[in-house]
Structure formats: C-alpha cells, structure tokens
Design an enzyme around this catalytic site. Structure first.
Site, PDB file in Angstrom:
ATOM      1  N   LYS A  13       0.836  -1.215   0.000  1.00  0.00           N
ATOM      2  CA  LYS A  13       0.000   0.000   0.000  1.00  0.00           C
ATOM      3  C   LYS A  13       0.868   1.261   0.000  1.00  0.00           C
ATOM      4  O   LYS A  13       0.629   2.182  -0.776  1.00  0.00           O
ATOM      5  CB  LYS A  13      -0.938   0.013   1.224  1.00  0.00           C
ATOM      6  CG  LYS A  13      -1.881  -1.174   1.297  1.00  0.00           C
ATOM      7  CD  LYS A  13      -2.803  -1.107   2.502  1.00  0.00           C
ATOM      8  CE  LYS A  13      -2.098  -1.191   3.836  1.00  0.00           C
ATOM      9  NZ  LYS A  13      -1.357  -2.457   4.058  1.00  0.00           N
ATOM     10  N   ARG A 160      11.119  -2.194  11.416  1.00  0.00           N
ATOM     11  CA  ARG A 160      10.000  -1.806  12.275  1.00  0.00           C
ATOM     12  C   ARG A 160       9.750  -2.882  13.325  1.00  0.00           C
ATOM     13  O   ARG A 160       9.842  -4.067  13.023  1.00  0.00           O
ATOM     14  CB  ARG A 160       8.733  -1.624  11.408  1.00  0.00           C
ATOM     15  CG  ARG A 160       8.572  -0.226  10.875  1.00  0.00           C
ATOM     16  CD  ARG A 160       7.481  -0.065   9.851  1.00  0.00           C
ATOM     17  NE  ARG A 160       6.196  -0.652  10.179  1.00  0.00           N
ATOM     18  CZ  ARG A 160       5.116  -0.555   9.398  1.00  0.00           C
ATOM     19  NH1 ARG A 160       5.172   0.103   8.257  1.00  0.00           N
ATOM     20  NH2 ARG A 160       3.977  -1.120   9.754  1.00  0.00           N
ATOM     21  N   ARG A 171      -0.710  -9.322  12.956  1.00  0.00           N
ATOM     22  CA  ARG A 171      -1.255  -8.260  12.089  1.00  0.00           C
ATOM     23  C   ARG A 171      -2.100  -8.871  10.969  1.00  0.00           C
ATOM     24  O   ARG A 171      -3.131  -8.320  10.598  1.00  0.00           O
ATOM     25  CB  ARG A 171      -0.120  -7.423  11.502  1.00  0.00           C
ATOM     26  CG  ARG A 171       0.473  -6.472  12.521  1.00  0.00           C
ATOM     27  CD  ARG A 171       1.823  -5.962  12.078  1.00  0.00           C
ATOM     28  NE  ARG A 171       1.777  -5.150  10.893  1.00  0.00           N
ATOM     29  CZ  ARG A 171       2.827  -4.953  10.085  1.00  0.00           C
ATOM     30  NH1 ARG A 171       3.983  -5.536  10.339  1.00  0.00           N
ATOM     31  NH2 ARG A 171       2.712  -4.179   9.037  1.00  0.00           N
TER      32      ARG A 171
END
Ligand code: AP5
Length: 214
Positions: A13, A160, A171
């Site tokens: 994205k 991250r 997630r």
C-alpha cells in the site's frame, strides 16, 4: 481524485501510494506513518498508539477518527488524496461515509491490493526503513547500495518493531478479522477495484493506473 488503498500488511500500500502520489500530484495520507511520527516525538497520541501498534493490534477507532477528521476536513482540506491504511474497520468506514455525506463529497475508488500470504510475509520480514527520511527499502527487491545506510540521506536503516515474525502473524490475523470485511462493504458501494499485487511495484502501478483511467 480521492482514493483508498486497502489490503493486508506488506501487500504494498505504501509503495503504491507513493507512486500514485507522484503520478497524480496528490498527497499520501498514511495513518501508520502519522502514528509512527507521533511515537517518535513521544507525543500523547504516540504514547496512546504505541501499546497497540507494538502488538500488531489496531489503534482504537475514536483516536483514528479524530485524526482523520482533522486531516481531511480540518482548516485546509486537501483537494485529493490517497488514504493508505485508513479505514481499517467497518466503524471507520461508516464514519468516513458520514463525513463525506456531511461535506457533500465522495470517494472516487477503493483499490483492494491482493497477494499471496507467503509473499507478504516475505516482503514484511525483509523491509527496512530509514529512521531519518522514512524511505522504504527491501533487502530482497530494493536493497540499499550500502548495507544499513539510506541511499537518499545516509540515515540509519531499521526494521520496524511490528515487522518481527510473531507480530506479522498477528497483524495478518487482525487484518482478516477486522479489515477484510471492508472489501464487501466497498464492493456493495460499487467503487471497489481488485488489484493483483504480486508483480513488481511498476507492474502493480500500471495495473492501477489503467483501471483508474479506463
Ligand atoms: P500501517 O503502517 O498502515 O501498516 P500495514 O497496513 O500493516 O501496512 P505496511 O506499512 O506494513 O505495508 P504496506 O502494505 O504499506 O507495504 P509496503 O509498501 O511498505 O499500520 C501499522 C499499525 O498502525 C497497525 O498495525 C495499527 O496498529 C496502526 N494503524 C494504522 N492505521 C490504523 C487505522 N486506520 N486504524 C487502527 N490502527 C491503525 O511494502 C512492504 C515491503 O515490500 C517493502 O519493503 C517494499 O519495498 C516491498 N514491496 C512493496 N511492493 C512490492 C512489490 N510489488 N514487489 C516487491 N516488493 C515490494
């Protein structure tokens, strides 16, 4: 143009939002980036968000909706944008619909990026981001010239916290439960485009632009 990029973690994205932002000269609005910025500054928003994000859980809807209301309909509303990572729940999608109705405005399209789960886990676990300018790299598909150093600003590249394997799995589970229902929500609204996102960034970008310009 007002677009939503929908899809599981790591499907691309952010990468596609950047390419579309350059192509159509409209800003990318990434709730994830806004929240990570708040965490880095240790602001009140960042302190609230960190507990959820570090576990791969969604930040509560009321926090996200306050932030989005301000970004999209605040003092200087942008003419067009790409929403990257918002909405993420049916509550958020319905609230966004109400905001648009109140402002006599509408979305142009929702792009649902799709790729095999194995591929997205691979993309996420090999992602690295510049601490300084936030440029996103990939150790397999887009490595930096010098290991651990940003090509653009020489900043340090880091992984991250939520890109560790256990958090990635959570997630993905959270996505399936809370975000995937948005596909049917926007299909019913007649503005959903499914995008095969397993090719290179440029190939995916070409699929998107040909859909939008069709
Ligand atoms: P967020 O930052 O939005 O994370 P995400 O949705 O999990 O998406 P990612 O940023 O991980 O992946 P991406 O799809 O953008 O992929 P990318 O382009 O980087 O959210 C993080 C957290 O914030 C959430 O878990 C939640 O806690 C909170 N949050 C955010 N918004 C919220 C909301 N609305 N409500 C509640 N909570 C919210 O690509 C990944 C890697 O693959 C990169 O290395 C890239 O270089 C590579 N790559 C990308 N495309 C390709 C390609 N086509 N080919 C090869 N490699 C590729």
């Amino acid at each position: 143009m007002k677009l939503i990029l929908l899809g599981p973690p790591g499907v691309g994205k952010g990468t596609q939002a950047q390419l579309l932002s350059n192509e159509y000269n409209i800003p990318q609005i990434s709730t994830g980036d806004i929240l990570r910025g708040a965490i880095q500054r240790s602001s009140e928003l960042g302190r609230k968000a960190n507990d959820f994000m570090s576990k791969g859980e969604l930040v509560p809807d009321d926090i996200i909706l306050g932030l989005i209301q301000d970004k999209l309909f605040g003092e200087k509303p942008p003419n067009g944008y790409i929403l990257d990572g918002f909405p993420r729940t049916i509550v958020q999608a319905k609230a966004l619909k109400t905001m648009f109705e109140e402002h006599h405005d509408a979305l142009d399209a929702v792009l649902s990026l799709e790729a095999d789960e194995k591929l997205i886990v691979k993309r996420l676990s090999s992602r690295r981001t510049c601490r300084n300018c936030k440029t996103v790299y990939n150790l397999i598909t887009k490595p930096p010239v010098v290991d651990g150093v940003c090509d653009t600003c020489s900043g340090e590249l880091y992984q991250r916290d939520d890109d560790k394997i256990d958090t990635i799995q959570n997630r993905i589970a959270v996505y399936k439960k809370q975000t995937e229902p948005l596909i049917d929500f926007y299909r019913a609204a007649g503005i959903l485009f499914a995008i095969n996102s397993s090719g290179s960034p440029e190939e995916v970008h070409n699929i998107i632009t040909s859909q939008l310009e069709d």
